[in-house]
Design a protein around this motif. Structure first.
Motif, short mmCIF file in Angstrom:
data_model
loop_
_atom_site.label_atom_id
_atom_site.label_comp_id
_atom_site.label_asym_id
_atom_site.label_seq_id
_atom_site.Cartn_x
_atom_site.Cartn_y
_atom_site.Cartn_z
N SER A 1 0.84 -1.19 0.00
CA SER A 1 0.00 0.00 0.00
C SER A 1 0.87 1.24 0.00
CB SER A 1 -0.91 -0.02 1.22
OG SER A 1 -0.15 -0.18 2.39
N GLY A 2 0.24 2.35 -0.36
CA GLY A 2 0.98 3.61 -0.38
C GLY A 2 1.94 3.73 -1.54
N SER B 1 2.56 7.34 -2.95
CA SER B 1 3.33 8.29 -2.15
C SER B 1 4.70 7.74 -1.80
CB SER B 1 2.56 8.62 -0.87
OG SER B 1 2.28 7.43 -0.17
N GLY B 2 4.83 6.44 -1.74
CA GLY B 2 6.07 5.86 -1.25
C GLY B 2 7.06 5.47 -2.32
N SER C 1 9.43 2.63 -0.94
CA SER C 1 9.17 2.37 0.47
C SER C 1 7.66 2.31 0.62
CB SER C 1 9.76 3.50 1.31
OG SER C 1 9.34 3.38 2.65
N THR D 1 11.63 14.83 -6.37
CA THR D 1 10.48 15.59 -6.89
C THR D 1 9.75 16.30 -5.77
OG1 THR D 1 9.03 13.68 -6.62
CG2 THR D 1 10.07 13.95 -8.77
N GLY E 1 1.79 12.08 1.24
CA GLY E 1 1.34 11.67 -0.08
C GLY E 1 0.06 10.87 0.10
N GLY E 2 -0.26 10.07 -0.88
CA GLY E 2 -1.45 9.22 -0.74
C GLY E 2 -1.16 8.11 0.24
N GLY E 3 -2.16 7.32 0.50
CA GLY E 3 -1.93 6.20 1.39
C GLY E 3 -3.01 5.18 1.17
N GLN E 4 -2.95 4.14 1.93
CA GLN E 4 -3.98 3.12 1.82
C GLN E 4 -4.37 2.66 3.19
OE1 GLN E 4 -2.87 0.03 -0.89
NE2 GLN E 4 -3.29 1.33 -2.63
N VAL F 1 -1.18 2.91 5.95
CA VAL F 1 0.20 3.25 5.62
C VAL F 1 0.17 4.51 4.80
CG1 VAL F 1 2.28 2.57 4.41
CG2 VAL F 1 0.94 0.85 5.57
N PHE F 2 0.97 5.50 5.19
CA PHE F 2 1.04 6.74 4.44
C PHE F 2 2.46 7.12 4.13
CE2 PHE F 2 -3.28 7.16 5.38
CZ PHE F 2 -3.75 7.96 4.36
N GLY F 3 2.68 7.56 2.92
CA GLY F 3 3.99 8.09 2.57
C GLY F 3 4.05 9.54 3.02
N ARG G 1 13.68 12.06 4.18
CA ARG G 1 12.93 11.53 3.04
C ARG G 1 12.64 10.04 3.24
NH1 ARG G 1 16.93 9.19 -0.55
NH2 ARG G 1 18.97 9.91 0.12
N ASN G 2 11.80 9.53 2.36
CA ASN G 2 11.43 8.11 2.40
C ASN G 2 10.76 7.68 3.69
OD1 ASN G 2 12.55 7.89 -0.03
ND2 ASN G 2 14.10 6.36 0.49
N GLN H 1 7.56 6.68 6.02
CA GLN H 1 6.20 6.15 5.90
C GLN H 1 5.61 6.13 7.30
OE1 GLN H 1 4.55 4.08 3.23
NE2 GLN H 1 5.92 5.08 1.81
N ILE I 1 2.96 4.27 9.64
CA ILE I 1 2.23 3.00 9.66
C ILE I 1 1.49 2.93 10.97
CG2 ILE I 1 2.46 0.49 9.39
CD1 ILE I 1 5.56 1.43 8.88
#
Lengths: 447, 462
Positions: free
Chosen positions: A371-372, A375-376, A385, B186, B374-377, B386-388, B405-406, B408, B410
């Motif tokens: 998931s994600g 964004s990841g 990630s 980016t 960012g988006g997530g699920q 989980v989100f970035g 950076r990088n 997430q 959770i």
């Protein structure tokens, strides 16, 4: 529904109205869809619908305007053409833009693909409804730990389209699709897991109801009791669906548009080793097994097989007409909408069955879903990630399930770390294929 | 948009074979967009869509058909298809007397999208391109786009409701690529409102471009986020999407009815920290998810979902509400006339608290400060998410230090709601597209700066 010829006639009329140095491309389509959703033994909704649409691209002196409409009504088509012409006035010229010409496409022929099943139109709606209901029952009875079905559905569609350009390209195609999908709920309310199962084909008789039901049930049940794993570096086995997701990211960075615009991690790497030696990455929309199969791309160029990566070495990028002109090469028939993209990418299967692949490593994380992704991951920087759930694998078999974890690497690193490729190639809805993949090393973050 | 007598006859046809309810939904939408990439306005495009969706409800079953043919014949044939799909034995029902529902417009649009010359619009893209590149030589690539739309709807049903609305939306996006020793990075920024071209006065292209470019540049300097369990401070606006995904969906009555919500059967219970009040408000002026009426004709409203930590209500659409003998909360939405409506969020947010946002950071010894997600699920059945994180900084001894950076995030929505221990007195929103069941609808999410006492951060650093 009107016949295939009618769409070509409409498209010819639009393209034929080009004046002076103006170029016009007309894409027209019609479709008929049926969708059945069931819940707790009764039909929740039944949708029967017909739709149609047109997309017109006008290029004048390298300036490009596009307009589309959800109707083939002559007045609306005329207004859409007017919009496209008006839009073209405001874009800036590009010496490489402009519609493809037959000369440019050379002698490549539009492949004959059999993507249509006549019988779909003859299947009574009752049979489709019955199948969705049967799927729900099958999910419930597949495993005693399944306590409910969140959704169960049947859908099909038949679509025809035609493309004509004022530069002399004409193409038409038609396709049918059918699918079953269900989402199982397993376990007590305090620890519910969901699992999705599906089956796809070109008509109802292609669908494997038992497979979809068992897949939904198994994927939910096997995650019951999942806990957060310990942070560690670990070999990772990707489920075919996850493999497809990762491949789609990699392939999108192999589109020439992102390469030429300095937005790809694979820019300037032609001829170099970008993957492990067992990696053969292929894009082939001419394979009728592929859900994204199509005889021609969105510019009317014939599709063909493109060997992107062979034995780990980057051979080439995906091109449309504009990127091919800029890169002084020929289109690979990969125009997708206004850009470039893959429709049917896959890794050449390896020698190991899934069981053998599992047994090839003493200890690994099997990733059932991620998931994600949006964004990841980045196909620009190569960052990868994402959230992951799945199961630990020990001595070749599933051990405890895990959740609330992330796996991290980079997309270029993943390609280099591919240690084994399964033999279980599966074509998936949405285009592209998946198979089981062993990645030798990733960072698993948990507690 | 359609003659009332034609609509009445169409509803009559829809109920010809029996049924409890029939509805005609008319939609006309025009949109335009343009994109600049690689220093050039590449493509200017527009689209139009017009059609009718007709549904017939018999017991638990909904029959649905749609057509782009707005002639009376086209409507009759769609109504017959919908009636055929929901064949019921229920008695034939009369169509009620139409009473027109008027709602106060939620928007006060000044510059309708079509009233602005396209040359002015594409010029704004060039301004954004120049502004992003002016942020430094490390900015290697810029793309910018605008998209505006005008959507008119008319809903009429067999209960006698007839109501209409006009929804205007404008969005401006900039995406920048920076290049440095760590490769390419980016940055993106994309403000959107239910307003016309005046959006660009509130969010000038130069400002949007700078935010996107600086986000990309800061990532060049960023180090990998440390993985582990840390306090997480979410900047105002940045974390709303997390609560939309991890809590909001579980408060949708259709997911509750499907047993796919952690909040099922918990109305009246303490489900969050007492500092938390969650509201869905479709009338929040100018916000991306605002409208006058929903796609079933119900007026948008403000609904308190969680008050001081206690679950007060779910969000409802017409059919779920009818079944429970209550009123819709104006949350029945559909992407287009070709889709069936379902329960959807509008503008969903956590209400502001009392703490100064700076005090929240200074009260944190070590943690992560998230500026943009960012988006997530999310698994709505469990609330696991989980989100970035697209822009984040390390907090050390109460001060922001290195960019990260990088990262997430959770966790679990319900647990995160309980773990909120500081809520700021500021507020901001974020515009996005919610994609429930494949139907994309515009929504916004918002929150004050707040701290979650502990969340799992997945990162690549130690």
């Amino acid at each position: 529904m009107t016949s295939k010829r009618d769409l070509l006639v409409i498209a010819r009329e639009i393209a034929g109205s080009a004046r002076g140095s103006e170029q016009i491309e007309a894409r027209v389509g019609r479709g008929r869809d049926t969708d059945v959703e069931v819940l707790r033994g009764s039909v929740e909704s039944l949708t029967v619908a017909e739709s149609e649409g047109v997309t017109i691209r006008v290029v004048v002196d390298g300036r490009q305007g596009v307009a589309s409409a959800g109707s083939l009504d002559p007045e609306i088509v005329a207004a859409t053409l007017k919009d496209a012409r008006d839009n073209a006035r405001f874009a800036e010229p590009d010496e490489f833009s402009g519609l493809a010409t037959p000369a440019e496409l050379g002698d490549s022929l539009v492949p004959e693909l059999d993507l249509w099943r006549d019988d779909l139109a003859l299947i009574p709606t009752e049979e489709k409804v019955a199948m969705a209901l049967e799927l729900e029952r099958a999910v419930l009875s597949a495993n005693s730990l399944v306590r409910g079905v969140e959704s169960s559905s049947y859908g099909d569609g038949s679509n025809e389209s035609a493309l004509v350009t004022s530069t002399g390209i004409e193409a038409a195609q038609r396709r049918t699709t059918a699918s079953l999908g269900a989402s199982a709920l397993a376990g007590p309310e305090t620890d519910t897991q969901t699992g999705y199962g599906f089956s796809v084909g070109r008509t109802l008789s292609d669908l494997d109801l038992e497979y979809a039901a068992n897949q939904a049930a198994n994927r939910a049940v096997r995650l019951l009791g999942a806990t957060q794993p310990k942070t560690q570096r670990i070999p990772v086995i990707l489920d075919p669906l996850v493999t497809r997701t990762v491949l789609a990211l990699i392939v999108s960075a192999l589109g020439a548009e992102s390469v030429q615009k300095g937005r790809s991690m694979f820019a300037g790497r032609l001829g170099e080793e970008i993957g492990s030696p067992i990696v053969n990455l292929i894009e082939d929309p001419t394979n009728p097994e592929a859900f994204g199969a199509t005889p021609f791309d969105s510019e009317g160029a014939p599709t063909r097989r493109v060997d992107l990566v062979t034995a780990g070495v980057l051979n080439g990028y995906l091109h449309n007409v504009t990127t091919a002109r800029r890169g002084k090469t020929v289109t690979t028939g990969s125009a997708l909408g206004s850009g470039v993209g893959a429709r049917a990418a896959y890794l050449r299967p390896g020698p190991l069955s899934v069981e053998e692949l599992f047994a090839s490593v003493p200890h690994a994380l099997y990733v059932q879903s991620v998931s994600g992704i949006h964004s990841g991951t980045s196909t620009v920087s190569g960052d990868f990630s994402v959230g992951a759930e799945g199961l630990m694998v020990r001595d070749g078999v599933f051990a405890e399930p895990v959740r609330e974890a992330t796996i991290a690497s980079t997309l270029p690193r993943i390609l280099l770390d591919i240690a084994q490729i399964g033999s279980d190639l599966t074509w998936l809805p949405g285009g592209g294929a998946g198979l089981t993949l062993l990645i030798s090393d990733m960072m698993l973050s948990g507690s | 948009m359609l003659d009332e007598d034609v609509i009445r006859r169409t509803l009559g046809t829809a109920l010809k074979r029996g049924g409890d309810f029939a509805e005609v939904f008319v939609e006309e939408k025009t949109s335009s967009s343009a994109s600049l990439d690689d220093g050039r306005v590449e493509e200017v495009s527009s689209s139009r869509r017009r059609g009718v969706g007709i549904r017939v409800v018999v017991g638990e079953t909904t029959g649905f058909a749609h057509t782009a043919d707005l002639s009376e014949e086209g409507l009759r044939s769609a109504a017959e298809a919908a009636a055929g799909a929901a064949q019921g034995s229920a008695g034939v029902r009369e169509v009620g007397v139409f009473s027109r529902k008027t709602v106060e417009p939620t928007h006060d649009v000044r510059d309708y999208p079509e009233s602005i010359d396209k040359e002015i619009k594409v010029e704004a893209l060039r301004r954004a391109d120049a502004a992003a590149r002016a942020e430094g030589g490390a900015i290697a690539q810029v793309s910018a786009s605008y998209a505006d739309s005008r959507r008119r709807i008319l809903v009429a049903n067999s209960d006698g409701l007839i109501a209409g609305d006009e929804q205007i939306r404008t969005r401006f996006s900039v995406n920048a690529v920076a290049t440095g020793d760590t490769g390419l990075q980016t940055g993106m920024e994309s403000p959107g409102r239910t307003v016309g071209w005046e959006l660009l006065e509130e969010f000038p292209p130069e400002q949007t471009a700078q935010i996107a470019a600086r986000r990309a540049l800061s990532k060049l300097e960023a180090r990998p986020a440390p993985s582990g369990k840390w306090p997480v401070v979410l900047k105002k606006g940045a974390g709303g999407v997390l609560f939309h995904e991890a809590c909001g969906h579980g408060l949708e009555a259709d997911l509750v009815a499907r047993d796919a919500s952690i909040f099922k059967g918990r109305v009246g219970e303490q489900v969050a920290s007492s500092l938390v009040t969650v509201v869905d408000d479709g009338r929040l002026a100018r916000e991306w998810g605002a409208y006058g009426i929903d796609d079933e004709g119900a007026a948008a409203q403000r609904s308190v979902l969680i008050e001081d930590g206690v679950l007060t209500d779910y969000m409802w659409d017409l059919l779920r509400a009818r079944k429970e003998g209550r009123k819709s909360t104006g949350n029945g939405r559909r992407e287009t006339y070709m889709n069936l409506p379902m329960v959807r969020m509008t503008n969903t947010f956590l209400e502001r608290g009392e703490t100064d946002p700076e005090d929240i950071i200074s009260a944190t010894d070590y943690g992560i400060y998230c500026v943009a997600l960012g988006g997530g699920q999310v698994n709505t059945a469990t609330g696991d998410f989980v989100f970035g994180v697209t822009e984040a900084y390390l907090i050390e001894n109460g001060v922001l230090t290195a960019p990260l950076r990088n990262a997430q995030l959770i966790g679990n929505g319900a647990e995160a709601l309980r773990a909120i221990d500081l809520v700021g007195n500021d507020f901001d929103t974020w515009a996005g597209t919610c994609g429930k069941d494949g139907q994309g609808v515009p929504v916004s999410s918002g929150q004050p700066t707040l701290r979650v006492s502990e969340l799992t951060v997945g990162g690549t650093g130690a």
